[in-house]
Design a protein around this motif. Structure first.
Motif, mmCIF file in Angstrom:
data_model
loop_
_atom_site.group_PDB
_atom_site.id
_atom_site.type_symbol
_atom_site.label_atom_id
_atom_site.label_comp_id
_atom_site.label_asym_id
_atom_site.label_seq_id
_atom_site.Cartn_x
_atom_site.Cartn_y
_atom_site.Cartn_z
ATOM 1 N N PHE A 32 -5.071 -78.468 -32.293
ATOM 2 C CA PHE A 32 -5.108 -77.362 -31.140
ATOM 3 C C PHE A 32 -6.228 -77.542 -30.279
ATOM 4 O O PHE A 32 -7.419 -77.514 -30.559
ATOM 5 C CB PHE A 32 -5.201 -75.978 -31.763
ATOM 6 C CG PHE A 32 -4.438 -75.733 -32.933
ATOM 7 C CD1 PHE A 32 -2.927 -75.118 -32.476
ATOM 8 C CD2 PHE A 32 -4.426 -76.096 -34.335
ATOM 9 C CE1 PHE A 32 -2.006 -74.881 -33.530
ATOM 10 C CE2 PHE A 32 -3.157 -75.649 -35.223
ATOM 11 C CZ PHE A 32 -2.227 -75.140 -34.607
ATOM 12 N N ASP A 33 -5.893 -78.022 -29.114
ATOM 13 C CA ASP A 33 -6.796 -78.629 -28.098
ATOM 14 C C ASP A 33 -7.457 -77.257 -27.616
ATOM 15 O O ASP A 33 -7.058 -76.038 -27.616
ATOM 16 C CB ASP A 33 -6.403 -79.060 -26.765
ATOM 17 C CG ASP A 33 -5.516 -80.586 -27.381
ATOM 18 O OD1 ASP A 33 -6.273 -81.278 -28.230
ATOM 19 O OD2 ASP A 33 -4.608 -81.075 -26.984
ATOM 20 N N ASP A 34 -8.690 -77.194 -27.373
ATOM 21 C CA ASP A 34 -9.697 -76.399 -26.350
ATOM 22 C C ASP A 34 -10.309 -76.927 -25.101
ATOM 23 O O ASP A 34 -10.748 -78.060 -25.300
ATOM 24 C CB ASP A 34 -10.606 -75.822 -27.268
ATOM 25 C CG ASP A 34 -11.451 -74.553 -27.090
ATOM 26 O OD1 ASP A 34 -11.042 -73.515 -27.103
ATOM 27 O OD2 ASP A 34 -12.476 -74.986 -26.445
ATOM 28 N N PRO A 35 -10.076 -76.222 -23.997
ATOM 29 C CA PRO A 35 -10.679 -76.578 -22.981
ATOM 30 C C PRO A 35 -12.215 -76.718 -22.712
ATOM 31 O O PRO A 35 -12.926 -76.230 -23.622
ATOM 32 C CB PRO A 35 -10.123 -75.590 -21.777
ATOM 33 C CG PRO A 35 -9.373 -74.614 -22.417
ATOM 34 C CD PRO A 35 -9.532 -74.875 -23.989
ATOM 35 N N THR A 36 -12.647 -77.945 -22.234
ATOM 36 C CA THR A 36 -14.049 -78.272 -21.998
ATOM 37 C C THR A 36 -14.611 -77.232 -20.918
ATOM 38 O O THR A 36 -13.937 -76.758 -19.927
ATOM 39 C CB THR A 36 -14.572 -79.537 -21.778
ATOM 40 O OG1 THR A 36 -13.756 -80.017 -20.682
ATOM 41 C CG2 THR A 36 -13.820 -80.745 -22.876
ATOM 42 N N GLY A 37 -15.745 -76.887 -21.145
ATOM 43 C CA GLY A 37 -16.608 -76.218 -20.063
ATOM 44 C C GLY A 37 -16.463 -74.761 -20.062
ATOM 45 O O GLY A 37 -16.755 -74.006 -19.290
ATOM 46 N N ASP A 38 -15.617 -74.245 -21.223
ATOM 47 C CA ASP A 38 -15.226 -73.042 -21.356
ATOM 48 C C ASP A 38 -15.948 -72.017 -22.131
ATOM 49 O O ASP A 38 -15.685 -71.334 -22.944
ATOM 50 C CB ASP A 38 -13.860 -72.585 -21.863
ATOM 51 C CG ASP A 38 -13.698 -73.126 -23.420
ATOM 52 O OD1 ASP A 38 -14.516 -74.073 -23.571
ATOM 53 O OD2 ASP A 38 -12.758 -72.714 -23.992
ATOM 54 N N LEU A 39 -17.585 -72.298 -21.741
ATOM 55 C CA LEU A 39 -18.435 -71.824 -22.637
ATOM 56 C C LEU A 39 -18.409 -70.173 -22.316
ATOM 57 O O LEU A 39 -18.549 -69.835 -21.032
ATOM 58 C CB LEU A 39 -19.681 -72.398 -22.244
ATOM 59 C CG LEU A 39 -19.887 -74.030 -22.767
ATOM 60 C CD1 LEU A 39 -21.390 -74.421 -22.635
ATOM 61 C CD2 LEU A 39 -19.488 -74.063 -24.175
ATOM 62 N N ILE A 40 -19.085 -69.586 -23.468
ATOM 63 C CA ILE A 40 -19.314 -67.957 -23.234
ATOM 64 C C ILE A 40 -20.800 -67.731 -23.264
ATOM 65 O O ILE A 40 -21.614 -68.781 -23.744
ATOM 66 C CB ILE A 40 -18.512 -67.124 -24.381
ATOM 67 C CG1 ILE A 40 -18.943 -67.688 -25.573
ATOM 68 C CG2 ILE A 40 -17.166 -67.363 -24.124
ATOM 69 C CD1 ILE A 40 -18.335 -66.830 -26.720
ATOM 70 N N GLY A 41 -21.332 -66.731 -23.034
ATOM 71 C CA GLY A 41 -22.711 -66.355 -23.274
ATOM 72 C C GLY A 41 -23.628 -66.849 -22.019
ATOM 73 O O GLY A 41 -23.063 -67.129 -20.929
ATOM 74 N N LEU A 42 -24.754 -67.658 -22.348
ATOM 75 C CA LEU A 42 -25.721 -68.105 -21.189
ATOM 76 C C LEU A 42 -25.085 -69.659 -21.095
ATOM 77 O O LEU A 42 -25.570 -70.355 -20.273
ATOM 78 C CB LEU A 42 -26.921 -68.290 -21.942
ATOM 79 C CG LEU A 42 -27.586 -66.836 -22.161
ATOM 80 C CD1 LEU A 42 -29.121 -67.088 -22.677
ATOM 81 C CD2 LEU A 42 -27.695 -65.965 -20.595
ATOM 82 N N GLY A 43 -24.193 -70.036 -21.895
ATOM 83 C CA GLY A 43 -23.550 -71.396 -21.702
ATOM 84 C C GLY A 43 -24.314 -72.661 -21.978
ATOM 85 O O GLY A 43 -24.248 -73.814 -21.389
ATOM 86 N N HIS A 44 -25.271 -72.467 -22.895
ATOM 87 C CA HIS A 44 -26.194 -73.456 -23.525
ATOM 88 C C HIS A 44 -25.939 -73.736 -24.947
ATOM 89 O O HIS A 44 -26.304 -72.945 -25.726
ATOM 90 C CB HIS A 44 -27.381 -73.191 -23.225
ATOM 91 C CG HIS A 44 -27.821 -73.104 -21.829
ATOM 92 N ND1 HIS A 44 -27.826 -73.913 -20.939
ATOM 93 C CD2 HIS A 44 -28.260 -71.722 -21.293
ATOM 94 C CE1 HIS A 44 -28.205 -73.471 -19.739
ATOM 95 N NE2 HIS A 44 -28.458 -72.044 -19.701
#
Length: 228
Positions: A32-44
């Motif tokens: 199951f692929d997950d998009p890159t760059g889809d971070l949540i929170g502060l993104g770090h």
């Protein structure tokens, strides 16, 4: 000449049968692929690219691939598993509360990456009690967690899986959450191969010798007590 050819054919058939018998079973695996760059929170922090679920017969192996595999040992989080496929059979999904989309899972088992100690990861039931441990290991693309089906409470059937990962105390990615998919699903079809453990039986002569030794030890203790 015909006899020799027949023997060769028969021998080739035996070799083929032996190879088939030794070949490992084909295990079901879902990616199951997950998009890159889809971070949540502060993104770090760690960013997942895929969740893989593999039915290995006696175990279920769950792998999370990362954009930076070097962060595997620092990655924390939760992996939630829905084995009952019923709203009445499990607990509320924590991931649904933390991620932009609800997972749709009622959670029967949770793999607690926050409490990982080395390669041992606690497996929790719906009441958050530890019922055993899964095996964690780094991979070339991220990390994997292998859990015995005994801890899952089922050997075959459809299960749902979702994960949230992060760094330190910050959640950074929900897996998988691409498109309309909020959790991964895999049907466990491979029945466990658990041969009964053979209990060694002692020969009567060995039993007699063991009993005699115990008698001698008992007499020595008795004599020692009388002297005292």
């Amino acid at each position: 000449m015909n006899t020799l050819r027949g023997r060769q054919t028969f021998g080739t058939g035996l070799v083929l049968l032996a190879c088939l018998a030794l070949a490992p079973p084909a295990f079901a695996i879902e990616v199951f692929d997950d998009p890159t760059g889809d971070l949540i929170g502060l993104g770090h922090g760690p960013d997942a690219t895929a969740l893989l679920a593999e039915d290995q017969g006696n175990t279920l192996r769950l792998s999370i691939e990362l954009t930076d595999p070097g962060m595997a040992t620092e990655t924390v989080g939760l992996i939630e598993i829905d084995t009952g496929q019923s709203p009445q059979s499990g607990a509320t999904s924590r991931i649904s509360l933390l991620c932009p989309k609800a997972t749709g899972l009622t959670v029967n088992r949770t793999i607690d990456l926050f409490a990982r100690h080395g390669s041992a990861v606690p497996v929790l039931d719906a009441a958050d009690d530890i019922i055993g441990y899964a095996h964690w290991e780094p991979t070339d693309t991220g990390f994997s967690v292998t859990v015995d089906k005994i801890l899952l409470g089922l050997d075959t059937g459809l299960i749902g899986v979702a994960a949230i990962i992060g760094y330190a105390d910050e959640a950074t990615d929900c897996v998988p959450d691409g498109g309309d998919m909020t959790h991964a699903g895999i049907t466990l079809n491979t029945a466990p191969d658990r041969s009964p453990v053979a209990v060694p039986s002692l020969h009567p002569a060995a039993l007699l010798l063991l009993f005699s030794i115990l008698v001698i030890i008992g007499r020595q203790r008795l004599q020692r007590d009388r002297r005292q």
